[in-house]
Design a protein around this motif. Structure first.
Motif, PDB file in Angstrom:
ATOM      1  N   SER A   1       0.820  -1.213   0.000  1.00  0.00           N
ATOM      2  CA  SER A   1       0.000   0.000   0.000  1.00  0.00           C
ATOM      3  C   SER A   1       0.856   1.265   0.000  1.00  0.00           C
ATOM      4  O   SER A   1       1.949   1.298   0.558  1.00  0.00           O
ATOM      5  N   PHE A   2       0.335   2.336  -0.632  1.00  0.00           N
ATOM      6  CA  PHE A   2       1.021   3.623  -0.598  1.00  0.00           C
ATOM      7  C   PHE A   2       1.038   4.186   0.809  1.00  0.00           C
ATOM      8  O   PHE A   2       1.819   5.077   1.115  1.00  0.00           O
ATOM      9  N   TYR A   3       0.190   3.657   1.668  1.00  0.00           N
ATOM     10  CA  TYR A   3       0.038   4.224   3.020  1.00  0.00           C
ATOM     11  C   TYR A   3       0.623   3.347   4.100  1.00  0.00           C
ATOM     12  O   TYR A   3       0.489   3.645   5.280  1.00  0.00           O
ATOM     13  N   LYS A   4       1.287   2.259   3.668  1.00  0.00           N
ATOM     14  CA  LYS A   4       1.954   1.408   4.658  1.00  0.00           C
ATOM     15  C   LYS A   4       3.404   1.814   4.735  1.00  0.00           C
ATOM     16  O   LYS A   4       4.094   1.814   3.716  1.00  0.00           O
ATOM     17  N   PRO A   5       3.899   2.142   5.936  1.00  0.00           N
ATOM     18  CA  PRO A   5       5.315   2.521   6.010  1.00  0.00           C
ATOM     19  C   PRO A   5       6.228   1.380   5.583  1.00  0.00           C
ATOM     20  O   PRO A   5       5.855   0.216   5.635  1.00  0.00           O
ATOM     21  N   LEU A   6       7.425   1.741   5.162  1.00  0.00           N
ATOM     22  CA  LEU A   6       8.400   0.761   4.698  1.00  0.00           C
ATOM     23  C   LEU A   6       8.761  -0.253   5.764  1.00  0.00           C
ATOM     24  O   LEU A   6       9.228  -1.345   5.462  1.00  0.00           O
TER      25      LEU A   6
END
Lengths: 141, 217, 361
Positions: free
Chosen positions: C307-312
């Motif tokens: 997801s674009f909103y899950k941190p690395l």
């Protein structure tokens, strides 16, 4: 919650890279070559790592001379002769005022200040056209 | 799929599955096994108290052994503490757990975490070298001992390198960190690292056993 | 559409752009490419030369965003002018010609400049049914192969042609592939981004026109001078990352104070591009400055990277449900093994029949 002043923080932590004195020596050599043999030179300040305070110290050291020229060419540019004639500080910005380049030019006159032959020729044609309209107006009144 | 995508995705997922299955299988299996019958009378009443006591007295060595084993105990304490604090109280690790369980918790400052991580890694490496050089330890060490130390040290090393942006490119170091954690998870249930769950119960059992005989350990 | 006849100087004059401005552009382009300022006149000379290479722009499975980025139809910049002036002999969106005349013009340009024209490609190429994307009755694959045969170099503009982009994302229904998977015998430079920064595109073309070579490329074929740094290392919000000050949601106090967006999924640390330095819309801003984490749009497979909103720092596929299921399976296995072991233990502990007989005897 106010935005912390990042620049202040970064400035406080800034330690020089030591490149300032190297650049100044380069400028000195180039100025000598200009005086002796008329060789012009351009140094791109973005090609050397320097901290912002170092850059400020460098420009302060070179000082201000007799000429400051503001240029509007697809964005603001400025050519300033430093306290050392022949050494110019040229800054280019684009139409949104973002800095695009910073150079030290060791030359009698930076190229950006010179009127370009193509522009001169176009200007000649334009003035000729404008003058024909001018004569028409003169005759009408 | 890049190495990082693989490491963050399927590799970690499958490693976690193996970890869960392995740990719970072993715990379940061990718990259900029969215990030996007690064939004599208890010398001391309430032996379970002895069990509880032994669970904690064993965290420090018996006075008579202290000088000989102090180094081992202190080293062990330092790196275990570092391990727990780094894994569970580093900002970014808390984010990791938040992604799984849905909630986070307060973190320790980054500086502290990096210092503890570095110290723990140094202690692990020292203990590994000691294990290889000391003749007695060498004689009694198995593949499990060496492998467990190395596999535990790898996440520390890769994590510190990724955080400091040294070594390979960041995305590669991060991928290696995820992969080293996956390796640790897979190795965990089937190696001596399983002591995480067996150490306290086994001390309890030992304590009860000795208390019955009237010996306080 | 043969524009080579009109000199650049005339085009500049027609648009009210002085040669002084043009020289300024050449100087700053040299800076961008990390070249010596002494090369600026050479760039000017090359761009003004009447013998400029022909450029053919092929558009495949794309959204036209890359063309929009470089050409900025809303506010044409000197970059767009330079770009047009390099004799753009074929561009479906820009050209006046249409239909068979347009295709005929393209073929003529290709024939006249065989071996020497630059091929710019945006959009991925579908290898599934050719009907997914055809132009003038010819599949993208055939068009690309024919055009690449006579090209001197290929510039893949945008992530779709460089790495496959959005059509390539799971489940890739059209069988989309990047250009580099089809053409393997020509020099290819990838200029990825969704879209790429306009200055990057013009600088690469300026470099080729001036020196006849492509700039130094990284392992993914991207010009190192623009894609050699990751966003994180040049991000103005980096001090907040270092101090551990993160925005937790898009509208909390941290977000309003401009804190680091790592926890909101910013992919800056693993993305290589010049956004943090050159920015967008002539240096106005870039996603992080606007308050949204970097999507990683200049990297391969950025659509499928979690997801674009899950941190690395979060796993992309690990989840509570899977672990609970695994836990249940583990307990089940453990119970089964435990029960089996108990039975075995009981058997081992049971008194043996032979011993009993001996006792009796």
């Amino acid at each position: 919650m106010s935005r912390p002043d990042l620049n202040a923080v970064l400035r406080q932590r800034a330690r020089g890279t030591g490149n300032m004195v190297l650049v100044l020596h380069e400028v000195a050599h180039a100025l000598e070559a200009l005086a002796a043999r008329g060789e012009a030179r351009v140094i791109d300040l973005s090609s050397l790592p320097m901290t912002a305070p170092e850059l400020d110290r460098l420009t302060d050291w070179l000082g201000r001379g007799e000429v400051i020229a503001q240029i509007e060419a697809e964005g603001r540019s400025e050519a300033m002769e430093t306290a050392y004639p022949g050494v110019w500080l040229v800054t280019h910005r684009d139409r949104d005022d973002m800095l695009r380049g910073r150079y030290i030019e060791i030359t009698p006159l930076p190229e950006i200040l010179r009127s370009q032959p193509a522009d001169i020729a176009a200007a000649g044609r334009r003035m000729a056209r404008a003058l024909t309209h001018f004569s028409d107006l003169e005759e009408a009144s | 799929m890049s190495l990082l995508d693989f490491a963050r995705g399927p590799a970690l997922e499958w490693a976690a599955v193996v970890f869960m299955v392995g740990m719970l299988w072993r715990i379940g299996g061990l718990t259900l096994m029969l215990r030996n019958k007690v064939l004599s009378k208890d010398r001391t009443p309430e032996p379970w108290k002895g069990g509880l006591r032994t669970m904690f007295t064993r965290f420090s060595p018996a006075p008579v052994f202290r000088r000989k084993v102090a180094f081992q105990y202190i080293a062990g304490w330092v790196w275990h503490l570092g391990f727990v604090l780094v894994v569970f109280f580093f900002q970014l690790h808390i984010q990791f757990f938040k992604g799984i369980v849905g909630f986070g918790w307060p973190a320790l400052p980054n500086g502290m975490i990096v210092a503890m991580g570095a110290v723990s890694l140094a202690v692990l490496i020292t203990l590994l070298i000691r294990r290889m050089l000391n003749p007695v330890l060498r004689m009694i060490s198995s593949f499990d001992d060496y492998a467990s130390t190395v596999i535990t040290a790898l996440p520390f090393a890769t994590g510190l390198m990724a955080f400091a942006h040294i070594g390979l490119a960041y995305e590669t170091m991060l991928a290696l960190h995820f992969l080293s954690v996956a390796l640790l998870l897979v190795w965990f249930p089937f190696s001596k690292l399983f002591h995480v769950f067996t150490v306290l119960p086994s001390r309890y059992a030992l304590g009860v056993k000795f208390w019955r005989k009237g010996v306080k350990v | 559409m043969i524009r080579r006849q009109q000199p650049l100087s005339e085009r500049l004059e027609a648009r009210g752009i002085s040669r002084r401005s043009f020289l300024k552009f050449c100087t700053t382009t040299a800076s961008l490419l990390a070249l010596s300022p002494a090369l600026a006149p050479r760039i000017a000379e090359a761009l003004e030369s009447p013998r400029r290479p022909s450029v053919i722009w092929l558009s495949f499975q794309e959204c036209t965003g890359c063309s929009e980025s470089i050409l900025r139809a809303g506010a044409p910049s000197i970059e767009s002018l330079i770009f047009e002036a390099i004799s753009l002999d074929y561009h479906e969106t820009l050209q006046a010609a249409a239909g068979h005349q347009a295709e005929a013009a393209r073929e003529q340009a290709m024939a006249e400049n065989a071996g020497g024209y630059i091929l710019v490609v945006d959009g991925s190429v579908p290898l599934g049914n050719a009907g997914f994307s055809t132009v003038a009755g010819q599949s993208n694959l055939d068009t690309l192969k024919a055009a690449a045969a006579g090209a001197a170099a290929i510039i893949c503009m945008g992530t779709c042609s460089a790495f496959g982009g959005i059509p390539y994302a799971n489940p890739n229904p059209t069988g989309a592939v990047p250009v580099s998977e089809i053409i393997t015998d020509k020099p290819i430079v990838n200029v990825p981004g969704c879209p790429p920064i306009p200055a990057v595109m013009t600088s690469v073309i300026a470099h080729y026109i001036t020196f006849g070579t492509l700039p130094e490329l990284d392992h993914l074929g991207r010009p190192k001078v623009f894609y050699g740094q990751n966003i994180h290392d040049r991000c103005y919000r980096r001090p907040f990352y270092e101090r551990g000050q993160f925005a937790e949601t898009f509208d909390d106090e941290g977000a309003k104070a401009g804190w680091c967006l790592y926890k909101l999924g910013c992919k800056g640390p693993t993305t290589y591009n010049a956004c943090a330095v050159l920015k967008w819309n002539d240096g106005t801003s870039f996603p992080i400055e606007a308050g949204h984490g970097c999507l990683g749009c200049s990297e391969p497979n950025f659509w499928d990277g979690g997801s674009f909103y899950k941190p690395l720092s979060q796993g992309t596929e690990i989840g509570g449900k899977t672990l609970i299921a695994a836990g249940v399976a583990g307990i089940a296995g453990g119970v089964a093994a435990g029960v089996a072991n108990r039975a075995k233990q009981k058997t081992l502990r049971a008194p043996k029949p032979e011993a009993k007989k001996e006792d009796k005897a």
